[in-house]
Design a protein around this motif. Structure first.
Motif, short mmCIF file in Angstrom:
data_model
loop_
_atom_site.label_atom_id
_atom_site.label_comp_id
_atom_site.label_asym_id
_atom_site.label_seq_id
_atom_site.Cartn_x
_atom_site.Cartn_y
_atom_site.Cartn_z
N GLN A 169 0.82 -1.21 0.00
CA GLN A 169 0.00 0.00 0.00
C GLN A 169 0.86 1.27 0.00
O GLN A 169 0.33 2.37 0.15
CB GLN A 169 -0.95 -0.03 1.21
CG GLN A 169 -1.99 -1.14 1.10
CD GLN A 169 -2.80 -1.34 2.37
OE1 GLN A 169 -2.46 -0.84 3.43
NE2 GLN A 169 -3.88 -2.10 2.26
N ASN A 170 2.18 1.12 -0.16
CA ASN A 170 3.04 2.29 -0.31
C ASN A 170 2.63 3.03 -1.58
O ASN A 170 2.29 2.41 -2.60
CB ASN A 170 4.51 1.87 -0.43
CG ASN A 170 5.05 1.30 0.88
OD1 ASN A 170 4.42 1.44 1.92
ND2 ASN A 170 6.20 0.68 0.82
N ARG A 171 2.69 4.35 -1.55
CA ARG A 171 2.26 5.12 -2.72
C ARG A 171 2.75 6.56 -2.62
O ARG A 171 3.22 7.00 -1.57
CB ARG A 171 0.73 5.11 -2.83
CG ARG A 171 0.01 5.75 -1.65
CD ARG A 171 -1.46 5.36 -1.65
NE ARG A 171 -2.23 6.03 -0.60
CZ ARG A 171 -2.20 5.69 0.68
NH1 ARG A 171 -1.42 4.71 1.09
NH2 ARG A 171 -2.94 6.34 1.57
N ASP A 255 -6.82 4.39 -6.27
CA ASP A 255 -5.43 4.86 -6.25
C ASP A 255 -5.22 5.89 -5.14
O ASP A 255 -4.18 5.89 -4.48
CB ASP A 255 -5.06 5.46 -7.61
CG ASP A 255 -5.10 4.42 -8.73
OD1 ASP A 255 -5.05 3.22 -8.42
OD2 ASP A 255 -5.19 4.82 -9.90
N GLY A 258 -5.07 4.07 -1.87
CA GLY A 258 -4.01 3.06 -1.77
C GLY A 258 -4.54 1.65 -1.65
O GLY A 258 -3.88 0.78 -1.09
#
Length: 297
Positions: A169-171, A255, A258
C-alpha cells in the motif's frame, strides 16, 4: 505476555507456537493477539491441541458468534488458529472448514458542511489541523499519518511518499493546495528535520500513538458540535465519497486510498454483497447516483 496460565496438556504445543512467533519478529501487539486467541480456543476446546478436529473449530466460531464478537475479530481468530495448527503443528484440520464470509459495514460519511466545521475548529491548533487535513485531503490511514517523517514530503513536487505498514500500500500522494497550506503553517511552527516524525511522541525517537490521535480527533469533533462519532478513517472515507460525488471514478478513488483491489473500494459503497456480477454493477451505478445526489456541492 499472556496472563492466563496455559493448561499442562497444551504447554509443549504452545511453546512451539511462541518459538515460531518470536522467530518471525512480529510486533508485540500481533504476537499478543496470536497467543491470546489460540489460548482462548484451547481453553474452550479443553483437549490437547494434537487431538483438535474441524468440529472443534466450528463450535468455537459459533461460540464467538453467540457472544456477538465482530466479523473482523472472528476472521483474525481463524487466521491465528490456522497459523497454529497448519504451520506449527502441521495438522490439516482446516481443509473441510468453511470460513465465514467477512461482513463489511459501510463507514459513516460526514457532510461537506460538517467537514468544514471540523477543519475550521481544528485550525486553532496547527497540529490538530494537519492531522485532520492529512486524513481528509490526503486520504491517509491513521497508521500512515503517525509514522510520517518530514523527509517524506517534497514541497517542490507537492507530493508525499507514503510508507504504509503494509508494503503493497506504499504510494505517492499528490498534495492539493489546502493540504499544502496547512502543512506550511505547521512547518513554520515546528521546523523540518528530515528524519524527525511530524508528530513526535512523549519519548525521543517515538511518534504519537494511534490511540492518542483518534482520541484527539474524536474530542475535536464533539467540541465542534458534530454528533457522529468521528475517527481519522471517517475523514478518509468521507473524502473518498465526496470525490465520487464530484465525478471521480472508482479507479481514481482506489489509487487515492491506496487500495490494492478495486473490490475493496467498491466495499465502501452502500450495496448488498454476494450479488451476481451484472446485478452488482447495477447496484454500484445506483449507489454512485445516490452519492452524487446526496453529497455533490
Amino acid at each position: 505476555m499472556i496472563e492466563t496460565e496455559v493448561p499442562r496438556k497444551n504447554k509443549a504445543s504452545f511453546e512451539k507456537l511462541i518459538k515460531v512467533i518470536r522467530q518471525r519478529n512480529y510486533k508485540k501487539a500481533t504476537e499478543y493477539t496470536y497467543l491470546r486467541y489460540n489460548l482462548d480456543f484451547l481453553l474452550f476446546a479443553n483437549k490437547p491441541a494434537e487431538k483438535v478436529v474441524t468440529k472443534d473449530i466450528e463450535k468455537y466460531i459459533d461460540h464467538l458468534r453467540k457472544k456477538k464478537v465482530s466479523s473482523s475479530t472472528i476472521q483474525i481468530n481463524i487466521s491465528s488458529l490456522k497459523m497454529f495448527f497448519e504451520e506449527v503443528l502441521d495438522m490439516n484440520i482446516f481443509e473441510d472448514f468453511r470460513r465465514p464470509a467477512r461482513e463489511y459495514k459501510t463507514p459513516k460519511v460526514l457532510s461537506q458542511k460538517d467537514i468544514s466545521i471540523l477543519l475550521d475548529f481544528a485550525s486553532e491548533s496547527n497540529r490538530s489541523h494537519l492531522l485532520c487535513a492529512l486524513a481528509y485531503f490526503g486520504g491517509l490511514r491513521v497508521g500512515e499519518i503517525i509514522r510520517l517523517k518530514w523527509g517524506q514530503f517534497d514541497l517542490t513536487k507537492r507530493t508525499i511518499k507514503v510508507d504504509s505498514p503494509i508494503p503493497t500500500q506504499n504510494r505517492i500522494v499528490l498534495m492539493d493546495a489546502e493540504l499544502q497550506k496547512v502543512l506550511k503553517k505547521f512547518e513554520k511552527e515546528v521546523g523540518t528535520e528530515k528524519s524527525a516524525f511530524l508528530f513526535p511522541g512523549k519519548y525521543a525517537g517515538t511518534h504519537l500513538t494511534s490511540r492518542n490521535v483518534e482520541r484527539l480527533v474524536g474530542d475535536l469533533a464533539k467540541a465542534a458540535g458534530i454528533k457522529a462519532q468521528v475517527t481519522l478513517f471517517t475523514l478518509r472515507h468521507s473524502r473518498a465519497i465526496h470525490q465520487l460525488a464530484e465525478g471521480k471514478s472508482l479507479e481514481d478513488i482506489r489509487d487515492f486510498l491506496g487500495h490494492k483491489s478495486l473490490a475493496t473500494t467498491e466495499s465502501y459503497l452502500p450495496i448488498r454483497k454476494n450479488l451476481r456480477p451484472q446485478v452488482r454493477q447495477k447496484h454500484i451505478q445506483d449507489a454512485l447516483k445516490e452519492i452524487k445526489r446526496k453529497y455533490k456541492y
